[in-house]
Scaffold this active site. Structure first.
Site, PDB file in Angstrom:
ATOM      1  N   LYS A 190       0.811  -1.198   0.000  1.00 41.83           N
ATOM      2  CA  LYS A 190       0.000   0.000   0.000  1.00 41.83           C
ATOM      3  C   LYS A 190       0.854   1.263   0.000  1.00 41.83           C
ATOM      4  CE  LYS A 190      -1.014   1.408   3.955  1.00 41.83           C
ATOM      5  NZ  LYS A 190      -1.506   1.758   5.294  1.00 41.83           N
ATOM      6  N   THR A 191       1.820   1.301   0.908  1.00 37.17           N
ATOM      7  CA  THR A 191       2.652   2.499   1.010  1.00 37.17           C
ATOM      8  C   THR A 191       3.465   2.689  -0.263  1.00 37.17           C
ATOM      9  OG1 THR A 191       2.817   2.013   3.353  1.00 37.17           O
ATOM     10  CG2 THR A 191       4.223   3.744   2.507  1.00 37.17           C
ATOM     11  N   ASP A 224      -4.286   8.305   3.501  1.00 36.93           N
ATOM     12  CA  ASP A 224      -3.845   6.993   3.976  1.00 36.93           C
ATOM     13  C   ASP A 224      -4.808   6.513   5.062  1.00 36.93           C
ATOM     14  OD1 ASP A 224      -2.240   4.809   4.169  1.00 36.93           O
ATOM     15  OD2 ASP A 224      -0.766   5.748   5.482  1.00 36.93           O
ATOM     16  N   GLU A 225      -4.968   5.223   5.212  1.00 40.12           N
ATOM     17  CA  GLU A 225      -5.802   4.641   6.281  1.00 40.12           C
ATOM     18  C   GLU A 225      -7.196   5.275   6.320  1.00 40.12           C
ATOM     19  OE1 GLU A 225      -4.588   2.108   7.738  1.00 40.12           O
ATOM     20  OE2 GLU A 225      -2.515   2.383   8.395  1.00 40.12           O
ATOM     21  N   GLN A 229      -9.319  -3.718   8.287  1.00 45.48           N
ATOM     22  CA  GLN A 229      -8.374  -3.308   9.326  1.00 45.48           C
ATOM     23  C   GLN A 229      -8.862  -2.087  10.093  1.00 45.48           C
ATOM     24  OE1 GLN A 229      -4.029  -3.680   8.553  1.00 45.48           O
ATOM     25  NE2 GLN A 229      -4.649  -4.139   6.472  1.00 45.48           N
ATOM     26  N   ARG A 251       0.079  -9.751  10.710  1.00 47.42           N
ATOM     27  CA  ARG A 251       1.383  -9.129  10.976  1.00 47.42           C
ATOM     28  C   ARG A 251       2.517 -10.123  10.745  1.00 47.42           C
ATOM     29  NH1 ARG A 251       0.190  -4.948   9.552  1.00 47.42           N
ATOM     30  NH2 ARG A 251      -1.744  -6.010   9.090  1.00 47.42           N
TER      31      ARG A 251
END
Length: 788
Positions: A59-60, A246-247, A277, A629
């Site tokens: 994503k980043t 973002d997010e 998430q 994770r």
DNA sequence: TGGCGAAAGCTTTTT
DNA sequence: GCTTTCGCCA
């Protein structure tokens, strides 16, 4: 620690280092290592785009490539891109990666930062529109509560029953929804003893007088300004041609409105997020924002990033299995090209201590390189817990066996008492009129100026219509304060004047800071303190002084510190990480341990009680975040017994364990032991485990869920009326017998299950079993007479 | 005014 | 069980 500078945000594009043409000619290597979906998300520059990026899907990378692409193609200049994140860490990371891709440091990207830092920048320009001056201060939670406490007291409300903390939470909640006092819906009017909105209004007034804002105000004020001043909004809309978020699943209503207003100009908004998430609903995040995106922005392109680069297939399958039980998802199917690897391991333990012991040994074994793995560095192993109190068992154990660990997300540096005190002194030096700072340190170290003295000062200040320091001067002039206190107060006021003068004269701010802490006696106070934490506090003060080096003056430091000071010490030694699941979002580790998967703990009973199905689903997303994770090895564990608030309780394995797909899980618990469950005979507790699995299709069939529904059925709790003047005889223990129904102000209705000395054991319908003194409860039929 | 003992609380947390 | 907060007393 990073800085954000407000200076170049509005400068002409001429000052921007990269000209459009120069960049257009640049090759685009950053596009080459993107997969097709990422590339699509990067190249769809025009119009609204929703990038649904599953865990570990790059994503980043896509986000930064998009920014680089905007710049490289000359679509936008650096100061025409608004790129928002939630945390400073994420913002820093983005800056770094954009810079690396461009092959030079990013300069002139003034609109890349957190929601809050960007809003500060905007608000300083338009402060006067909401009755502030552009040098307003930003209060943190502590200041906020102290302020509210004063208001609650002044309003003659019993602070015991209606704590300022509660009011702070309420106001925060309202601000998250972008409600100004006037906009709080009537349905909420009964909040805080019917006086919530009234106090909210007073609080906003107080803030204005103090020339201060709280965190929520940053967004709220900007939304208000944009709504009331279309010309200003239009200016920003024109400026900010491309917006990236973002997010997005974590945005609250205020942030959503702010974004929507800004995006209405060019409609080039790209939101990145993952509905699976979303774990911050409890602090105002609205998953609805991301679920609704296509409706909000018609014609939006939705790009799904589904190729996972992080985890093995077993880990992904386990995570997918759990999250599949949630309803109302946008839906993604993660896949990977990675090798199969290890199954997710599941193990039950007798109690929490044994769990900690086992995990400690396992970590050491992995570090040595047994278990069929190459040695795994401690840095590559993490323990993710639901609640921070779970960390203790691990810390205790690791200290005994000498296993180095680090706790991520403990109390933050700037929240520590000594740091806040020191900062209050600095604030006074910069602006002596800062009443909150004055109150905080006027008697720290002890100067014999206690509550009473402060009250006289406040009185004098109010009389003179001045701030506290001038009030103190007035009081001294009138001789309204006694001998010893007078001398001390005089010295304090003189000190502040002297430091303020030094600030104005442009004295070296680092030396000045040291002088202030010396002259005020603050350093001395901790030197004389014999408690074990005193040396650490002195150490922190030194670190604070060191942090000053990165700023030009005290003022600059103070302006930024509320927003950006974080506590990242770069450790050299190899250490296991311990953190909460929330803190783990966005991170990854080769080896992950997920302890404490027990109903009531995880999913948390309270989450389920308070928000029902919604809460349960958020807990499930938390489980999903936890599992995803892990890169190579993920171990889930639970204990049969655990001490909860000092009392031993037997625990049931989490219902999420039932949701793990069998084919991807290896059960380490020997059959028949501690309800290792999951196919094994589960005798010691819950022989019903097997039947339960049979009806697993209905995941809401577990004991906890039933418990929750029962509770919901008995929900209505009468709001006791205020009866402060009524004389009610206090209940003696003798007035009660086992089985009586009683009412408690805080816990609601319950049944007495035991009497011990002068204490009652009450099983509350909603709050569980509590031990309390008889006078805090009344018989249930007299619930409205509770005497406090 | 400040120290001490009793009582109550206790998910998650960024800015 | 452990920590924080409050009220009373010296």
């Amino acid at each position: 620690m990073s800085t954000f500078d407000e200076s170049d945000a509005f400068e002409a594009a001429a000052s921007v280092p990269l000209s459009r043409r120069a960049m257009a000619a640049r090759p685009a290597p950053y596009l080459d290592d993107l997969n097709p979906a990422q590339r699509q998300a990067v190249e769809a520059l025009d119009g609204p785009v929703l990038m649904l990026a599953g865990a570990g899907t790059g994503k980043t990378k896509a986000l930064t490539a998009r920014i680089v692409h905007l710049l490289a193609t000359g679509r936008a200049r650096p100061n025409e891109i608004l790129a928002v994140t939630f945390t400073n860490k994420a913002a820093r990371e983005m800056k770094l990666r954009v810079g690396r891709n461009l092959g030079e440091a990013v300069e002139g990207m003034p609109w890349m930062g957190t929601f809050h830092s960007i809003c500060v920048k905007m608000l300083r320009r338009h402060a006067e529109l909401v009755g502030l001056k552009s040098n307003f201060t930003i209060l943190d939670t502590d200041d906020q509560i102290r302020l509210l406490k004063q208001l609650v007291l002044a309003a003659n409300i019993d602070e015991k029953r209606w704590p300022a903390r509660m009011l702070a939470g309420l106001i925060d909640h309202w601000k998250n929804r972008a409600w100004t006092p006037a906009k709080v819906p009537a349905a909420e009017a009964s909040a805080f003893n019917n006086r919530g909105t009234e106090l909210y209004e007073q609080y906003q007034e107080r803030l204005k007088t103090l020339n201060a804002v709280d965190f929520g105000d940053l967004l709220l004020h900007m939304v208000t300004i944009f709504q009331a001043h279309p010309d200003i909004l239009e200016q920003y809309q024109r400026w900010l041609r491309y917006i990236l978020v973002d997010e997005y699943q974590d945005t609250n209503v205020a942030q959503y409105l702010w974004l929507r207003l800004l995006a209405q100009g060019h409609r080039n908004i790209c939101c990145v997020g993952d509905d699976d998430q979303s774990i911050y609903g409890w602090r105002g995040a609205e998953v609805g924002n991301i679920l609704r995106f296509e409706k909000d922005f018609p014609g939006a392109r939705v790009v799904r990033l589904e190729q996972n680069y992080r985890s093995t297939p077993h880990i992904l399958a386990a995570a997918s299995g759990v999250i599949a039980a949630n309803a109302g998802r946008l839906g993604k199917t993660l896949w990977t090209e990675r090798e199969t690897g290890e199954k997710v391991r599941l193990i039950g333990h007798w109690d929490g201590e044994e769990e900690a012991r086992w995990i400690g040994e396992e970590i050491e074994a992995l570090q040595r390189g047994t278990r069929g793995f190459d040695p795994v560095s401690l840095d590559d192993q993490a323990i993710l817990v639901r609640a921070s109190h779970q960390m203790r068992a691990f810390e205790d154990r690791f200290l005994t066996i000498g296993l180095p660990y680090r706790v991520i997300g403990g109390p933050r540096f700037y929240e520590r008492q000594e740091i806040r005190d020191a900062m209050a002194y600095f604030r006074l030096a910069v602006s002596p009129a800062d009443d909150l700072a004055f109150e905080r340190v006027v008697n720290t170290p002890k100067r014999g100026l206690g509550d009473k003295a402060v009250q006289s000062i406040q009185l004098a200040a109010r009389g003179a219509g001045a701030n506290l320091i001038d009030g103190a001067r007035e009081l001294l002039a009138q001789g309204g304060i006694g001998g010893k206190g007078a001398g001390q107060l005089r010295a304090f006021v003189d000190g502040v004047d002297r430091w303020h003068a030094a600030t104005l004269a442009g004295a070296n701010h680092i030396e000045l800071a040291e002088t202030i802490l010396e002259e005020s006696g603050y350093t001395e106070m901790w030197q004389n303190d014999k408690t074990p934490e005193a040396p650490g506090r002195l150490e922190n003060l030194k670190e604070l002084i060191k942090a000053l080096e990165q700023f030009e003056n005290l003022q600059g430091f103070l302006e930024h510190v509320a927003l950006i000071m974080d506590n990242e010490s770069e450790d050299v030694a190899e250490k296991v990480s311990i953190m909460t699941l929330h803190a783990a979002k966005g991170l990854e580790f080769p080896v992950v341990f997920l302890p404490g998967w027990e109903d009531g703990l995880f999913p948390s009973q309270r989450a389920m009680d308070e928000t029902g199905l919604k809460g349960l689903e958020e807990e499930r997303r938390l489980a999903y975040v936890g599992i995803t994770r892990a890169e190579r090895l993920c171990t889930i564990s639970f204990a049969a017994n655990r001490r909860v608030y000092g009392q031993w309780q037997s625990q049931l394995p989490s219902r999420f364990i039932d949701e793990l797909p069998e084919d991807h899980v290896e059960v380490l618990t020997p059959p028949g032991l501690y309800g290792g469950g999951y196919g094994a005979a589960a005798q010691p507790f819950g022989g019903s485990r097997i039947e339960e699995r049979a009806t697993r299709a209905d995941v809401y069939n577990s004991p906890g869920w039933k418990r929750m529904q029962d509770n919901a059925a008995t929900r209505p709790v009468a709001q006791p009326r205020e009866s402060r003047n009524q004389v009610i005889d206090l209940q003696a223990v003798s007035a009660f017998t086992e089985g009586d129904r009683v009412f408690h102000q805080k816990f609601g209705y319950g049944t007495i299950v035991g009497i011990e000395g002068d204490k009652l054991d009450v099983a509350f319908d909603k709050a569980g079993v509590k031990k309390l003194v008889a006078r805090f409860v009344v018989p249930a039929d007299r619930a409205d007479e509770i005497p406090f």
